[in-house]
Scaffold this motif. Structure first.
Motif, PDB file in Angstrom:
ATOM      1  N   GLU A 111       0.810  -1.198  -0.054  1.00 36.76           N
ATOM      2  CA  GLU A 111       0.135  -0.215   0.070  1.00 36.76           C
ATOM      3  C   GLU A 111       0.867   1.301   0.084  1.00 36.76           C
ATOM      4  OE1 GLU A 111      -4.470  -0.006   1.831  1.00 36.76           O
ATOM      5  OE2 GLU A 111      -2.662  -0.939   3.108  1.00 36.76           O
ATOM      6  N   HIS A 274      -2.063  -7.806   1.316  1.00 34.98           N
ATOM      7  CA  HIS A 274      -3.353  -7.152   0.491  1.00 34.98           C
ATOM      8  C   HIS A 274      -3.214  -7.762  -0.993  1.00 34.98           C
ATOM      9  CE1 HIS A 274      -4.731  -4.172   3.556  1.00 34.98           C
ATOM     10  NE2 HIS A 274      -3.546  -4.174   3.493  1.00 34.98           N
ATOM     11  N   SER A 276      -3.510  -8.193  -4.885  1.00 33.07           N
ATOM     12  CA  SER A 276      -3.789  -7.535  -6.246  1.00 33.07           C
ATOM     13  C   SER A 276      -3.072  -8.406  -7.494  1.00 33.07           C
ATOM     14  CB  SER A 276      -2.935  -6.185  -6.105  1.00 33.07           C
ATOM     15  OG  SER A 276      -1.607  -6.663  -5.856  1.00 33.07           O
ATOM     16  N   ASP A 333     -13.332  -8.592  -4.168  1.00 39.97           N
ATOM     17  CA  ASP A 333     -13.470  -7.153  -4.244  1.00 39.97           C
ATOM     18  C   ASP A 333     -12.198  -6.740  -4.109  1.00 39.97           C
ATOM     19  OD1 ASP A 333     -15.994  -8.061  -4.820  1.00 39.97           O
ATOM     20  OD2 ASP A 333     -16.852  -7.514  -2.775  1.00 39.97           O
ATOM     21  N   GLU A 334     -11.483  -6.874  -3.033  1.00 40.88           N
ATOM     22  CA  GLU A 334     -10.113  -6.307  -2.553  1.00 40.88           C
ATOM     23  C   GLU A 334      -9.215  -6.454  -3.918  1.00 40.88           C
ATOM     24  OE1 GLU A 334      -8.301  -7.813   0.928  1.00 40.88           O
ATOM     25  OE2 GLU A 334      -6.324  -8.168  -0.177  1.00 40.88           O
ATOM     26  N   ASN A 335      -9.074  -7.840  -4.319  1.00 39.34           N
ATOM     27  CA  ASN A 335      -8.234  -7.789  -5.710  1.00 39.34           C
ATOM     28  C   ASN A 335      -8.574  -6.761  -6.675  1.00 39.34           C
ATOM     29  OD1 ASN A 335      -6.185  -9.441  -7.041  1.00 39.34           O
ATOM     30  ND2 ASN A 335      -7.895  -9.893  -8.282  1.00 39.34           N
ATOM     31  N   ARG A 336      -9.981  -6.812  -6.833  1.00 36.51           N
ATOM     32  CA  ARG A 336     -10.361  -5.852  -8.193  1.00 36.51           C
ATOM     33  C   ARG A 336     -10.182  -4.588  -7.558  1.00 36.51           C
ATOM     34  NH1 ARG A 336     -16.046  -8.197  -9.895  1.00 36.51           N
ATOM     35  NH2 ARG A 336     -15.276 -10.210 -10.786  1.00 36.51           N
ATOM     36  N   GLU A 337     -10.219  -3.837  -6.621  1.00 40.83           N
ATOM     37  CA  GLU A 337      -9.933  -2.783  -5.959  1.00 40.83           C
ATOM     38  C   GLU A 337      -8.382  -2.375  -6.217  1.00 40.83           C
ATOM     39  OE1 GLU A 337     -11.092   1.003  -4.427  1.00 40.83           O
ATOM     40  OE2 GLU A 337     -12.322  -0.796  -5.073  1.00 40.83           O
ATOM     41  N   ASN A 338      -7.621  -3.313  -5.980  1.00 41.50           N
ATOM     42  CA  ASN A 338      -6.178  -2.970  -5.832  1.00 41.50           C
ATOM     43  C   ASN A 338      -5.402  -3.253  -7.416  1.00 41.50           C
ATOM     44  OD1 ASN A 338      -6.117  -2.252  -3.379  1.00 41.50           O
ATOM     45  ND2 ASN A 338      -5.537  -4.412  -2.701  1.00 41.50           N
ATOM     46  N   PRO A 349     -11.409   4.996 -10.658  1.00 38.57           N
ATOM     47  CA  PRO A 349     -10.448   6.010  -9.719  1.00 38.57           C
ATOM     48  C   PRO A 349      -8.973   6.342 -10.458  1.00 38.57           C
ATOM     49  CG  PRO A 349     -11.096   3.820  -8.818  1.00 38.57           C
ATOM     50  CD  PRO A 349     -11.228   3.791 -10.396  1.00 38.57           C
ATOM     51  N   ARG A 352      -5.370   4.308 -11.478  1.00 36.88           N
ATOM     52  CA  ARG A 352      -5.220   2.910 -11.973  1.00 36.88           C
ATOM     53  C   ARG A 352      -4.272   2.898 -12.894  1.00 36.88           C
ATOM     54  NH1 ARG A 352     -10.928   0.067 -10.768  1.00 36.88           N
ATOM     55  NH2 ARG A 352     -10.581  -0.006  -8.751  1.00 36.88           N
TER      56      ARG A 352
END
Ligand SMILES: Nc1nc2c(ncn2[C@@H]2O[C@H](COP(=O)(O)OP(=O)(O)OP(=O)(O)O)[C@@H](O)[C@H]2O)c(=O)[nH]1
Ligand SMILES: [Mg+2]
Ligand SMILES: [Zn+2]
Length: 356
Positions: A111, A274, A276, A333-338, A349, A352
């Motif tokens: 992060e 996390h 990704s 969801d976390e993977n998509r977000e990252n 966002p 990216r």
């Protein structure tokens, strides 16, 4: 850091450090056709070396000439090199020529950092280490499994400290349910028998990386694998009694020779992982969900609320563990977000980037 600060112990047993080019030495170190095919005709005379430690301003490597410090071209940085990488260097001056393409790479985004953290390159097997105590956490182990799957390495679940519990069966049962076909082993990392249990993954030319939280016994395991009579390659540290947390004894990654002829990458304890760029790793991890998806009514079913959803139906009638479904949703969801999306125009966002 001082220049003399090569890793504290021999990276290879003495006979491998003699400096003479022994037949099979490179194969024993993990060299294969995958790497020799990358050599251009004018690169045949260069030294082939495997990175054993990456520091901010220097790289150490092991080679037929023993353990060497690579000289970096002017203004070159060590960023982007991983322990386990194969590189070519000048045989006399050890000036770095180039890094070879990797067979596998265990990497993760941190992060707030644009550069990924590289846990190890050209790794065959990832030993996911956890203990039969408060460290054991299925949701965290699933993250490690997704990382291993995504990197193309075989995960093996190693449950340490089996000697501290009356019965490790419940830990084994839970661990085995995390991924189809997963090998789960329980052992006492301090006992020589641990090396016997891990022998199938530790032979000549094989590379294993250790990951897990601080205090689970990664370095203890490495010391046991290094074999009796060897200088212990790594320091180990006691854990806190009340919550079994370690004290982050190991602070950098390093490659070590082990008695069975293979190589082990020890790592600092991982804090939070996390995910990704791990969609296929997550699909493999949750095969029971991935396999149901084609039976959903809608091709782009999110398995959240749609009518005719085969995943929701399986959860409703008990064929699918609802806890697994909840954890799958969270990781997806976390993977998509990252994960940067393939089409930059579709990225909402800011910040990216294009998926590699
Ligand atoms: N009883 C028992 N103790 C163990 C076992 N494995 C490790 N330990 C102990 O657990 C403590 C932590 O071990 P380390 O090897 O330093 O753990 P680590 O995973 O390398 O920790 P970091 O370097 O902080 O990431 C030490 O006191 C070890 O002796 C085991 O299987 N049984
Ligand atoms: Mg350690
Ligand atoms: Zn569905």
């Amino acid at each position: 850091m001082p220049e003399s600060d090569l890793p504290p112990t021999p990276l290879a047993p003495p006979d491998r450090q003699s400096g003479s080019a022994q037949p099979g030495f490179l194969a024993g170190l993990g060299w294969s056709g995958f790497f020799s095919e990358q050599l251009a005709p004018d690169e045949a005379g260069l030294l082939r070396a495997r990175i054993s430690a990456v520091h901010r301003t220097r790289l150490t490597a092991t080679s037929e000439s023993g353990q060497i410090r690579l000289s970096l071209p002017a203004r070159a940085s060590t960023a982007g090199f991983a322990v386990g990488d194969w590189v070519l260097a000048d045989a006399e001056t050890h000036l770095l020529h180039r890094r070879l393409e990797r067979r596998t790479l265990i990497s993760r985004r941190l992060e707030g950092s644009p550069v990924p953290q590289l846990t190890g390159a050209n790794v065959d097997t990832l030993f996911i280490v956890t203990s039969c105590n408060a460290d054991f956490n299925p949701a965290r182990l699933e993250r490690y499994l997704a990382l291993a799957n995504e990197a193309g390495t075989e995960p093996v679940m190693v449950l340490t400290k089996a000697d501290t519990v009356d019965d490790a069966d419940e830990f084994v049962r839970q661990a085995a349910s995390l991924q189809r076909g997963l090998v789960v082993l329980t052992l006492n990392a301090r006992s020589p028998e641990a090396a016997e249990a891990l022998a199938p993954w530790c032979g000549s030319g094989r590379t294993v990386a250790l990951i897990g939280s601080s205090g689970v016994g990664k370095s203890t395991l490495l010391n046991t694998l290094a074999g009796p009579g060897q200088v212990r390659p790594q320091e180990t540290g006691a854990i806190r009694e009340h919550d079994a947390k370690g004290r982050h004894t190991t602070t950098s990654r390093s490659l070590h020779a082990i008695a069975a002829g293979g190589w082990v990458i020890d790592s600092p304890g991982m804090r939070t992982l996390h995910l990704s760029d791990s969609e296929s790793g997550i699909d493999t991890l949750f095969a029971e969900i991935t396999e149901l998806a084609p039976q959903c009514r809608f091709r782009d079913c999110t398995h959240n609320h749609e009518p005719g959803c085969a995943v929701l139906a399986a959860a409703a009638d008990g064929r699918l563990d609802p806890d697994r479904l909840a954890r799958w949703r969270k990781l997806r969801d976390e993977n998509r977000e990252n994960t940067p999306v393939a089409n930059p125009r579709a990225a909402s966002p800011a910040g990216r980037r294009r998926k590699r």
